[in-house]
Enzyme design. Structure first.
Site, PDB file in Angstrom:
ATOM      1  CG  HIS A   1      20.697  40.744  43.918  1.00 47.54           C
ATOM      2  ND1 HIS A   1      20.193  41.299  42.770  1.00 47.54           N
ATOM      3  CD2 HIS A   1      19.675  40.047  44.472  1.00 47.54           C
ATOM      4  CE1 HIS A   1      18.910  40.971  42.633  1.00 47.54           C
ATOM      5  NE2 HIS A   1      18.576  40.200  43.656  1.00 47.54           N
TER       6      HIS A   1
ATOM      7  CB  SER B   1      53.279  40.484  42.878  1.00 49.10           C
ATOM      8  OG  SER B   1      53.858  41.760  42.734  1.00 49.10           O
TER       9      SER B   1
ATOM     10  CE  LYS C   1      48.857  41.275  44.593  1.00 54.89           C
ATOM     11  NZ  LYS C   1      47.515  41.700  44.528  1.00 54.89           N
TER      12      LYS C   1
ATOM     13  CD  GLU D   1      43.359  37.427  38.135  1.00 51.54           C
ATOM     14  OE1 GLU D   1      44.336  37.814  37.469  1.00 51.54           O
ATOM     15  OE2 GLU D   1      43.219  37.711  39.341  1.00 51.54           O
TER      16      GLU D   1
END
Ligand code: ARG
Length: 460
Positions: free
Chosen positions: A156, A277, A283, A290
């Site tokens: 979980h 970024s 970043k 992804e």
């Protein structure tokens, strides 16, 4: 417009119809397989005496020339042909004259395209297997190097019990081993040659289908001509297996994204596999992970698409089946790209052993072991579960981990606790004592690593 079938028509095809129908923009991808199939067919025609040996040799030589010229960039595949089959045949006729017109004897584009697609899928399965082997080698290395890299195991997404990074990686190793064996299964099942099925009902020429099959390294000819031209099960099986590979890569990517986050910092992706970024200078984003996760959608899409296209098609060939190509090619290219990029990403990422260990020590991942400790001292498990529950509550209140509690604090909750509790709930014990096969303990892990080593050695 260059078509193979103008004879019974009195009008030109409408240009939009022609464009809608044509497949050369995408089926040129299997020009090599189309030519290899034609070479086998022409060889067989010669051997079977359906055309003369000289004619057969002339055709084969012409086809080899076309292949060489395409590969050398001397011959461009252009869109004035309806499909790759027409392109190759017309080119052959241009090169060797009327003999070229005999190539299509005893053959239809229906069995020709069925063959091309099989040959293409078969070749791609070999490539995908090689990429999976590379990936599994990386995982194997990570497993060997991280036998004592402790980390929390989750259920979980909550910390559950301690494991090692080796064990966690081993879970993915099992998935990719299954993916690899699925590739073999598909290959074995599809490895029969449909050529000779003709349009749907075979042919009256005395084709030697066994010979064609063996020239192309198939196990034998397919056994029903109607099925031969309309079977795309192997495409569905491949796409299903690719969807599963994507799902595995996606789950792993998801974990890497979480582990690479500022909050976790279990791993740090290499600069070469991260992106920045345009506005936020601090970043460093896990875009590759992804994208691998995101591309799963289009691979699933391909599977659903072909299953839907196939479901209403009466026997035998129908043009709907032309729809198998673009989506299959795209799914194969996508998955191949994902496997190799993912491999590069995980083999260059840094593993932050300290952060993993620290995380494993906080969050009561040793609570089950603390309960087992009491059980070994004679407390029934259900009672032990309750006692440790109280202990955890107390530790949360006092903002400590279990091993930070003093022996008095332990005893206040239950006097069965003794000094040996600290050893019993240390990470080393919690992991180290779990040695049934499949568990994270080092002895169990070493056995599995040995099995994997043998498996990988046999492959390369
Ligand atoms: N481009 C077609 C396909 O991909 C080739 C077969 C054409 N056969 C036909 N009867 N129109 O399926």
């Amino acid at each position: 417009m260059a078509q193979l079938w103008g004879g019974r028509f009195t009008k030109e095809t409408d240009q939009l119809v022609y464009n809608f129908n044509a497949s050369i923009s995408f089926d040129q991808k299997f020009y090599r397989q189309d030519i290899e199939g034609s070479i086998a067919h022409a060889t067989m025609l010669g051997e079977a005496g359906i055309i003369t040996k000289e004619e057969s040799e002339k055709i084969v030589e012409g086809l080899r020339g076309i292949l060489e010229d395409i590969e050398a960039g001397r011959l461009l595949i252009t869109s004035e042909y309806e499909d790759i089959h027409s392109f190759v045949e017309s080119n052959l006729i241009d090169r060797i004259g009327d003999t070229g017109k005999k190539l299509h004897t005893g053959r239809s584009r229906n069995d020709q395209v069925a063959l091309d697609m099989r040959l293409y899928v078969r070749d791609e399965i070999k490539d995908i297997k090689a990429l999976l082997v590379d990936l599994m080698k990386t995982l194997h290395k990570l497993m060997k190097e991280n036998l004592d890299t402790y980390m929390p195991g989750f259920t979980h997404l909550q910390k559950a019990q301690p494991v090692t990074f080796s064990h966690h990686t081993g879970a993915y190793m099992e998935m990719f081993k299954r993916d690899y064996s699925r590739m073999n299964d598909i290959y074995d099942r599809m490895n029969y040659c449909p050529l000779g099925a003709g349009a749907l009902a075979g042919t009256t020429y005395p084709l030697n289908r066994e010979l064609t099959a063996s020239l192309l390294e198939f196990n034998g000819p397919t056994l029903n001509s109607m099925d031969s031209v309309s079977d795309r099960d192997y495409v569905i099986e491949l796409l299903s297996a690719l969807a599963t590979i994507s799902m595995h890569l996606s789950r792993f990517s998801e974990e890497i994204i979480i582990w690479n986050s500022n909050e976790y910092q279990f791993v740090e992706l290499d600069d070469a596999y991260s992106t920045g970024s345009s506005i936020m200078p601090q970043k460093k984003n896990p875009d590759i992970a992804e994208l691998v996760r995101g591309k799963t959608g289009r691979v699933y899409g391909a599977l659903i698409s072909i299953m839907t296209s196939m479901k209403g098609i009466p026997l035998a060939y129908n043009k709907d089946m032309q729809e198998d190509k673009e989506l299959t090619f795209d799914a194969i290219d996508t998955v191949k790209g994902c496997i190799s990029l993912f491999n590069g990403m995980i083999s260059t990422m840094q593993i932050n052993k300290e952060a993993m260990k620290k995380s494993a020590m906080n969050g009561f991942t040793n609570a089950t072991d603390a309960a087992d400790y009491l059980v070994k001292k004679g407390v029934p498990f259900r009672d032990a579960h309750g006692i440790i529950g109280n202990l955890v509550l107390y530790a949360i209140d006092t903002k400590k981990s279990l091993e930070e509690l003093s022996i008095n604090e332990f005893k206040q909750i239950c006097d069965v606790f003794d000094d040996d509790i600290y050893e019993a709930i240390s990470l080393e014990t919690c992991v180290g004592k779990r040695n049934t096969i499949g568990a994270p303990g080092p002895d169990a892990m070493k056995k599995v690593i040995e099995i994997n080593e043998e498996f990988l050695n046999k492959l390369s």
